[in-house]
Design an enzyme around this catalytic site. Structure first.
Site, PDB file in Angstrom:
ATOM      1  N   TYR A 152      30.629  50.687  29.098  1.00 41.62           N
ATOM      2  CA  TYR A 152      30.939  49.539  28.231  1.00 41.62           C
ATOM      3  C   TYR A 152      29.705  48.630  28.103  1.00 41.62           C
ATOM      4  O   TYR A 152      29.293  48.273  27.000  1.00 41.62           O
ATOM      5  CB  TYR A 152      32.123  48.746  28.806  1.00 41.62           C
ATOM      6  CG  TYR A 152      32.161  47.319  28.336  1.00 41.62           C
ATOM      7  CD1 TYR A 152      32.636  46.998  27.064  1.00 41.62           C
ATOM      8  CD2 TYR A 152      31.684  46.277  29.142  1.00 41.62           C
ATOM      9  CE1 TYR A 152      32.638  45.691  26.616  1.00 41.62           C
ATOM     10  CE2 TYR A 152      31.681  44.976  28.695  1.00 41.62           C
ATOM     11  CZ  TYR A 152      32.153  44.673  27.439  1.00 41.62           C
ATOM     12  OH  TYR A 152      32.132  43.378  26.998  1.00 41.62           O
ATOM     13  N   SER A 180      27.530  40.427  25.053  1.00 43.28           N
ATOM     14  CA  SER A 180      28.142  39.997  26.318  1.00 43.28           C
ATOM     15  C   SER A 180      27.071  39.685  27.350  1.00 43.28           C
ATOM     16  O   SER A 180      25.987  40.294  27.351  1.00 43.28           O
ATOM     17  CB  SER A 180      29.015  41.141  26.832  1.00 43.28           C
ATOM     18  OG  SER A 180      29.387  40.915  28.168  1.00 43.28           O
ATOM     19  N   LYS A 198      26.972  47.593  24.768  1.00 43.83           N
ATOM     20  CA  LYS A 198      26.540  46.267  24.298  1.00 43.83           C
ATOM     21  C   LYS A 198      25.013  46.230  24.177  1.00 43.83           C
ATOM     22  O   LYS A 198      24.449  45.736  23.205  1.00 43.83           O
ATOM     23  CB  LYS A 198      27.030  45.162  25.236  1.00 43.83           C
ATOM     24  CG  LYS A 198      28.532  44.950  25.217  1.00 43.83           C
ATOM     25  CD  LYS A 198      29.041  44.459  23.863  1.00 43.83           C
ATOM     26  CE  LYS A 198      30.542  44.289  23.814  1.00 43.83           C
ATOM     27  NZ  LYS A 198      31.089  44.101  22.468  1.00 43.83           N
TER      28      LYS A 198
HETATM   29  C1  UD1 Z   1      33.812  41.771  32.552  1.00 44.81           C
HETATM   30  C2  UD1 Z   1      32.461  41.931  31.944  1.00 44.81           C
HETATM   31  C3  UD1 Z   1      32.372  41.240  30.612  1.00 44.81           C
HETATM   32  C4  UD1 Z   1      33.444  41.764  29.705  1.00 44.81           C
HETATM   33  C5  UD1 Z   1      34.774  41.558  30.354  1.00 44.81           C
HETATM   34  C6  UD1 Z   1      35.812  42.168  29.424  1.00 44.81           C
HETATM   35  C7  UD1 Z   1      30.617  42.108  33.462  1.00 44.81           C
HETATM   36  C8  UD1 Z   1      29.696  41.390  34.374  1.00 44.81           C
HETATM   37  N1  UD1 Z   1      31.467  41.366  32.834  1.00 44.81           N
HETATM   38  O1  UD1 Z   1      33.938  40.435  32.935  1.00 44.81           O
HETATM   39  O2  UD1 Z   1      31.147  41.491  30.029  1.00 44.81           O
HETATM   40  O3  UD1 Z   1      33.377  41.129  28.473  1.00 44.81           O
HETATM   41  O4  UD1 Z   1      34.805  42.177  31.646  1.00 44.81           O
HETATM   42  O5  UD1 Z   1      36.783  42.859  30.008  1.00 44.81           O
HETATM   43  O6  UD1 Z   1      30.577  43.306  33.293  1.00 44.81           O
HETATM   44  N2  UD1 Z   1      39.150  38.911  39.436  1.00 44.81           N
HETATM   45  C9  UD1 Z   1      40.020  38.839  40.510  1.00 44.81           C
HETATM   46  N3  UD1 Z   1      41.260  39.388  40.389  1.00 44.81           N
HETATM   47  C10 UD1 Z   1      41.684  40.003  39.235  1.00 44.81           C
HETATM   48  C11 UD1 Z   1      40.792  40.079  38.132  1.00 44.81           C
HETATM   49  C12 UD1 Z   1      39.524  39.527  38.265  1.00 44.81           C
HETATM   50  O7  UD1 Z   1      39.675  38.288  41.568  1.00 44.81           O
HETATM   51  O8  UD1 Z   1      42.826  40.495  39.191  1.00 44.81           O
HETATM   52  C13 UD1 Z   1      37.814  38.302  39.521  1.00 44.81           C
HETATM   53  C14 UD1 Z   1      36.667  39.274  39.341  1.00 44.81           C
HETATM   54  O9  UD1 Z   1      36.274  39.811  40.555  1.00 44.81           O
HETATM   55  C15 UD1 Z   1      35.608  38.356  38.731  1.00 44.81           C
HETATM   56  C16 UD1 Z   1      36.405  37.309  37.963  1.00 44.81           C
HETATM   57  O10 UD1 Z   1      37.721  37.370  38.486  1.00 44.81           O
HETATM   58  O11 UD1 Z   1      34.917  37.690  39.743  1.00 44.81           O
HETATM   59  C17 UD1 Z   1      36.445  37.569  36.468  1.00 44.81           C
HETATM   60  O12 UD1 Z   1      36.835  38.908  36.248  1.00 44.81           O
HETATM   61  P1  UD1 Z   1      37.196  39.467  34.785  1.00 44.81           P
HETATM   62  O13 UD1 Z   1      38.112  38.518  34.108  1.00 44.81           O
HETATM   63  O14 UD1 Z   1      37.650  40.870  34.965  1.00 44.81           O
HETATM   64  O15 UD1 Z   1      35.843  39.411  33.996  1.00 44.81           O
HETATM   65  P2  UD1 Z   1      34.401  39.993  34.370  1.00 44.81           P
HETATM   66  O16 UD1 Z   1      34.499  41.163  35.258  1.00 44.81           O
HETATM   67  O17 UD1 Z   1      33.552  38.857  34.806  1.00 44.81           O
END
Ligand code: UD1
Length: 343
Positions: A154, A129, A158
């Site tokens: 987590y 990841s 990795k």
């Molecule tokens: C994280 C991990 C990634 C992992 C993945 C699996 C990090 C940097 N990344 O991805 O390695 O494989 O989780 O679960 O650790 N967001 C919102 N509202 C929501 C959900 C998310 O605004 O309800 C935003 C988050 O702040 C982020 C983006 O959407 O900016 C993506 O979030 P998400 O889909 O949870 O993935 P990551 O956190 O990037």
């Protein structure tokens, strides 16, 4: 039809595992799946059969069970490779129950490698990841960027698993390995038959969006609009899960046909483009014609501000490139969600 070879896919009923299984079967490989169904459903096997016309052999057990895994390898003595997806993957949950993550993600890796050595299975592709980079100093991030202290148990699993693989290979064991560092996989198969199916309230952005659009969730929370990005929301490199699945085919073939230059390699698997949370929302609204109910809330603890991949090495060495656009990703995620809920 003669198979190109038999491949073990661990976690093959999960989101990325199921899409990769479909691609492998369509490329002529025989797939055997091990999954404990801890975060996936058995009907996925039926769906894979519906899409490909071939039913992968399915073993339901936990990779922590060393004796069962040993019997599996004994029974499947002619494997040409292993693609290892099975793992727990919720960042927040890993902070609550770290020991579960350490046992589940690390011990299973050790079990697999020990038995691969014992049964002389040499080719291994590992699901890593972009989390290993933390917040990189330079963007886009290359494979040579330093691995930063992990933000969560987590993320740490990795990093450690990459090291377990590398150390095993460097010890002289007869194993070749590739770690694929995924960015943010979203979207679903064009058939609408397989896709992301989180249990309970989704913690990832895309399933939260689709579940809000279909009324399962009332409102999407955008975690922060005060980052130093152009529109204030976080930026990620979203990649269509089918593009990601295809990267696994070229990776395992690079090992099988010995096209690799080193016995251990890692590649960034993303599109090379960063999109903000607001851009994902806009893409979803445009591609589906659905208005999304959302509001901006406080930042989520542990989120990094922005990351996207430099994919030059993957493009050149693997001869692979992500092809699908953000609109195709958001539309396919929605089509899957609708079809699944309508069942
Ligand atoms: C994280 C991990 C990634 C992992 C993945 C699996 C990090 C940097 N990344 O991805 O390695 O494989 O989780 O679960 O650790 N967001 C919102 N509202 C929501 C959900 C998310 O605004 O309800 C935003 C988050 O702040 C982020 C983006 O959407 O900016 C993506 O979030 P998400 O889909 O949870 O993935 P990551 O956190 O990037």
């Amino acid at each position: 039809m003669n198979s190109k070879g038999k491949i073990l896919v661990t976690g093959g009923t999960g989101f990325i595992g199921s899409h990769t299984t479909v691609e492998l079967i369509q490329q002529g490989y025989e797939v055997v799946i091990i999954d404990n169904l801890s975060n996936s459903e058995e009907f996925v096997i039926d769906r894979i059969e519906q899409i490909t016309g071939i039913r992968p052999k399915f073993y339901e057990f936990d990779l922590l069970d060393f004796n069962k895994l040993d019997s599996f390898f004994k029974e499947n003595s002619n494997l040409v490779g292993v693609i290892h997806f099975a793992a727990a993957k919720a960042v927040g949950e890993s902070v609550q129950i770290p020991l579960h993550y350490y046992r589940n993600n690390l011990v299973t890796m050790v079990n697999l490698l020990e038995l691969m050595i014992k049964y002389k299975v040499t080719n291994f592709v590992f699901s890593s990841s972009c989390t290993v980079y933390g917040q990189p100093d330079e963007l886009p991030v290359t494979e040579n960027a330093p691995v930063k202290p992990a933000e969560s148990p987590y993320g740490y699993t990795k990093q450690v698993n990459e090291n377990i693989l590398k150390d095993t290979i460097h010890s002289g064991a007869d194993i070749k390995g590739i770690a694929l560092r995924y960015f943010n996989p979203i979207g679903a198969h064009h058939s609408g038959l397989i896709g992301e199916l989180p249990r309970g309230v989704p913690s990832n952005l895309m399933p939260f969006i689709t579940q809000t659009a279909n009324g399962l969730r009332e409102q999407l929370s955008v975690f922060g609009d005060d980052y130093t990005t152009p529109d204030g929301s976080c930026i990620r490199d979203y990649i269509h899960v089918v593009d990601l699945a295809k990267a696994h085919i070229v990776a395992i073939e690079r090992l099988i046909y010995a096209k690799n230059k080193n016995n251990y390699e890692m590649f960034n698997i993303g599109t090379g483009n960063g999109f903000s949370v607001f851009e994902v929302i806009k893409s979803f609204e445009k591609s589906t014609g659905k208005k999304l109910n959302y509001k901006v809330v406080a930042r989520r603890a542990g989120d990094i501000e922005q990351i996207w991949a430099d994919t030059t090495i993957a493009n050149q060495e693997l001869g692979w490139k992500a092809e699908k656009t953000l609109d195709e990703m958001t539309l396919s995620a929605w089509q899957w969600e609708q079809k699944y809920r309508a069942k």
